[in-house]
Design a protein around this motif. Structure first.
Motif, PDB file in Angstrom:
ATOM      1  N   MET A 113      40.482 -70.554  38.755  1.00 32.21           N
ATOM      2  CA  MET A 113      40.543 -71.774  38.992  1.00 32.21           C
ATOM      3  C   MET A 113      40.354 -72.222  37.686  1.00 32.21           C
ATOM      4  O   MET A 113      39.530 -72.212  36.828  1.00 32.21           O
ATOM      5  CB  MET A 113      39.551 -72.105  39.886  1.00 32.21           C
ATOM      6  N   ASN A 163      37.295 -76.955  39.109  1.00 38.84           N
ATOM      7  CA  ASN A 163      36.517 -76.877  40.433  1.00 38.84           C
ATOM      8  C   ASN A 163      37.061 -75.864  41.136  1.00 38.84           C
ATOM      9  O   ASN A 163      38.733 -75.140  40.181  1.00 38.84           O
ATOM     10  CB  ASN A 163      37.326 -77.743  41.069  1.00 38.84           C
ATOM     11  N   TYR A 164      35.769 -74.699  41.840  1.00 37.17           N
ATOM     12  CA  TYR A 164      36.427 -74.009  42.774  1.00 37.17           C
ATOM     13  C   TYR A 164      36.926 -73.968  43.539  1.00 37.17           C
ATOM     14  O   TYR A 164      36.744 -75.350  44.264  1.00 37.17           O
ATOM     15  CB  TYR A 164      35.034 -73.214  43.367  1.00 37.17           C
ATOM     16  N   SER A 165      38.183 -73.509  43.969  1.00 37.21           N
ATOM     17  CA  SER A 165      38.544 -73.392  45.345  1.00 37.21           C
ATOM     18  C   SER A 165      39.282 -71.945  45.610  1.00 37.21           C
ATOM     19  O   SER A 165      39.256 -71.380  45.196  1.00 37.21           O
ATOM     20  CB  SER A 165      40.450 -74.591  44.918  1.00 37.21           C
ATOM     21  N   GLU A 166      39.584 -72.265  46.809  1.00 36.17           N
ATOM     22  CA  GLU A 166      40.098 -70.699  47.908  1.00 36.17           C
ATOM     23  C   GLU A 166      41.163 -70.984  47.958  1.00 36.17           C
ATOM     24  O   GLU A 166      42.107 -72.442  48.089  1.00 36.17           O
ATOM     25  CB  GLU A 166      39.148 -70.556  49.200  1.00 36.17           C
TER      26      GLU A 166
END
Length: 174
Positions: free
Chosen positions: A168, A171-174
């Motif tokens: 990523m 930022n962290y993202s799913e």
């Protein structure tokens, strides 16, 4: 060999021939571990080279050795550990992982296979090799010549998640 190619050609081997690793090749593998980076250059690794039959039997009490004639017991010296002050995390296991990775890649460059094992009984290793309490057996690096050859470097196409699932940006993202 190009580094990315070397990384793709490295694979886990769990079936070794009875061919012994030549001393100059083992020395090169150990040298790769020696130059591996560690947090604040603490160099916590302590490596026990196991090649004699009776010593291999001692390792086999803690974990299978897949016919290998050379096992490295990679330990971590806790006496001068670098501890992250924010949450108490010790850098030592990361350092040991880096040392093992350097040695696995060096082994593969020499057409020697490897498997790194963390799922072993450290108490058996500690007792069998007279390891003091402040030295933690962290990994077994099992080395040798593959009985059936190496896996295809192309296996990563299907056996690895696409990079977009694991990387990523910002930022962290799913």
């Amino acid at each position: 060999m190009d580094f990315l190619d070397l990384a793709k050609y490295r694979c886990t081997i769990r079936d070794f021939s009875d061919r012994k690793i030549e001393k100059h090749k083992l020395d090169r593998i150990l040298a790769a571990g020696r130059v591996a980076p560690s947090a604040c250059n603490k160099q916590p690794q302590r490596i026990i080279v196991v090649q004699e039959a009776d010593s291999i039997l001692k390792v086999q009490k803690a974990y299978k050795t897949f016919g290998s004639q050379c096992i490295l017991i990679v330990c971590r010296d806790e006496r001068d550990a670098l501890i992250r002050p924010f949450d108490g995390k010790c850098s030592g296991d990361l350092d040991i992982g880096i040392v093992c990775d350097h040695m696995m890649l060096a082994a593969r460059e020499l057409n020697i296979g490897s498997v790194m094992v963390g799922l072993f009984d450290p108490a058996i290793i500690r007792k069998g090799f007279d390891i003091p309490e402040y030295i933690q057996p962290s990994a077994l690096l099992i080395l040798g010549y593959p009985e059936k050859g190496f896996l295809s470097a192309n296996r990563h196409i299907t056996e690895r998640k696409p990079i977009g699932e694991t990387v990523m940006y910002e930022n962290y993202s799913e």
